[in-house]
Design a protein around this motif. Structure first.
Motif, PDB file in Angstrom:
ATOM      1  N   UNK A 142     -23.876 -38.059  15.702  1.00 50.21           N
ATOM      2  CA  UNK A 142     -23.943 -39.355  15.000  1.00 50.21           C
ATOM      3  C   UNK A 142     -24.328 -40.506  15.924  1.00 50.21           C
ATOM      4  N   UNK A 143     -24.492 -40.187  17.207  1.00 49.71           N
ATOM      5  CA  UNK A 143     -24.846 -41.245  18.158  1.00 49.71           C
ATOM      6  C   UNK A 143     -24.335 -40.884  19.537  1.00 49.71           C
ATOM      7  N   UNK A 144     -24.362 -41.886  20.436  1.00 46.46           N
ATOM      8  CA  UNK A 144     -24.019 -41.615  21.831  1.00 46.46           C
ATOM      9  C   UNK A 144     -23.082 -42.677  22.375  1.00 46.46           C
ATOM     10  N   UNK A 183     -18.351 -48.677  13.324  1.00 51.11           N
ATOM     11  CA  UNK A 183     -17.036 -48.081  13.086  1.00 51.11           C
ATOM     12  C   UNK A 183     -16.990 -47.130  11.883  1.00 51.11           C
ATOM     13  N   UNK A 184     -17.742 -47.464  10.812  1.00 49.96           N
ATOM     14  CA  UNK A 184     -17.680 -46.587   9.624  1.00 49.96           C
ATOM     15  C   UNK A 184     -18.244 -45.189   9.930  1.00 49.96           C
ATOM     16  N   UNK A 185     -19.169 -45.100  10.872  1.00 49.26           N
ATOM     17  CA  UNK A 185     -19.699 -43.788  11.289  1.00 49.26           C
ATOM     18  C   UNK A 185     -18.784 -43.113  12.303  1.00 49.26           C
ATOM     19  N   UNK A 186     -18.132 -43.933  13.132  1.00 48.61           N
ATOM     20  CA  UNK A 186     -17.241 -43.378  14.156  1.00 48.61           C
ATOM     21  C   UNK A 186     -16.060 -42.630  13.537  1.00 48.61           C
ATOM     22  N   UNK A 187     -15.681 -43.011  12.324  1.00 42.57           N
ATOM     23  CA  UNK A 187     -14.547 -42.331  11.665  1.00 42.57           C
ATOM     24  C   UNK A 187     -14.797 -40.840  11.491  1.00 42.57           C
ATOM     25  N   UNK A 188     -16.081 -40.470  11.376  1.00 39.10           N
ATOM     26  CA  UNK A 188     -16.423 -39.056  11.161  1.00 39.10           C
ATOM     27  C   UNK A 188     -16.498 -38.268  12.466  1.00 39.10           C
TER      28      UNK A 188
END
Length: 310
Positions: free
Chosen positions: A245-247, A268-273
């Protein structure tokens, strides 16, 4: 412009963690399959293959052509270099890849007499037809086109630029004030919230925190639930093929509170996963560590006192 100037979040991404796939071609193919499986064919797909076309690289390319069944192949020849055959459908049909077999040619069984007309192809050959695609063969007429050796240096510089461009998203939009990384506020991530894996080499569990500290990590999502009885780090025994999802950069490891400190521009909404950190052999560009303003004393992980004869 060059890639670092127009970065976009891909629809599907896997962190391979190495700049070359020589060490683990099997996982590389698994990654290609995984990413390709989410292609819905609603738009044309352009596949940019690697420049590794000798030895196993060519065999792997044949595997990938079989796997993806392209409609067109564009093959760029190199001036004055005749080592690589044109990738015609017939050639790909008959040539074995690294993991796939080629169709056998001219396997015959004798049927009775010795006349040539009595030799018939065996049943084993089957009716498998050659793949159908159009080969567009480009032959540049200028010398030194595609000379090997220079690409590695250029790709290293471009990779560093891409990482710096990505980290640039951490900066405020105001032009002028570029903040050093150590003055940005990191996320705190408990050890038991994410699984950890070093992709490119075996690291003893006792040394894993040294390896991860100041490391460039892929922020990934594995389908399994992270279940950990202790509050210690969760270590994976195999490298998963999973969504990235990223780095981020592991800016520090706090052993007392059992926290990773991670800097990342991922929202943050992507970091939850995210439930998995993958560390590969991709390093943070030297300039990030050496060129930090306002650091007093020695910079960890950086030395100028280096003996080149070692």
């Amino acid at each position: 412009g060059p890639p670092f100037t127009h970065q976009q979040m891909p629809r599907k991404m896997v962190y391979y963690g190495q700049t070359s796939c020589e060490q683990d071609t099997e996982r590389y193919l698994d990654v290609v399959k995984y990413v390709f499986s989410s292609y819905k064919k609603e738009v044309p797909l352009v596949v940019n293959t690697m420049g590794w076309v000798k030895g196993e690289g060519l065999l792997l390319l044949i595997d990938i052509i079989r796997l993806l069944s392209p409609s067109h192949i564009v093959q760029m020849d190199v001036y004055d270099w005749k080592a690589m055959a044109p990738l015609t459908p017939q050639y790909v049909h008959l040539t074995p890849g690294l993991y796939t077999k080629g169709k056998q040619q001219g396997k015959c069984k004798q049927m009775g007499g010795s006349g040539a007309e009595d030799w018939k192809p065996s049943e084993e050959e089957g009716d498998a037809s050659a793949p159908e695609y159009k080969l567009l063969y480009v032959h540049p007429e200028f010398p030194r086109a595609g000379v090997a050796g220079e690409a590695r240096v250029h790709s290293g510089i471009l990779r560093d630029m891409s990482i710096l461009g990505y980290l640039g998203q951490l900066q405020s939009p105001d032009i002028g004030a570029v903040l050093p990384l150590h003055s940005l506020v990191p996320y705190q991530v408990p050890f038991n919230a994410v699984a950890l894996r070093v992709i490119h080499t075996d690291v003893a569990p006792t040394n894993i925190m040294y390896a991860v500290n100041a490391g460039w990590v892929g922020l990934c999502r594995i389908p399994d639930e992270i279940s950990c009885q202790t509050d210690g780090p969760v270590l994976l025994t195999q490298t998963p093929v999973c969504d990235c999802l990223g780095f981020g950069i592991v800016r520090g490891v706090e052993m007392e509170k059992k926290l990773y400190h991670i800097l990342t521009p991922v929202p943050p909404e992507n970091l939850r996963a995210v439930n998995c950190l993958l560390l590969g052999s991709i390093a943070i560009p030297n300039c990030v560590l050496v060129g930090q303003q306002g650091v007093e004393g020695e910079i960890p992980y950086v030395t100028s006192d280096y003996n080149y004869s070692i």
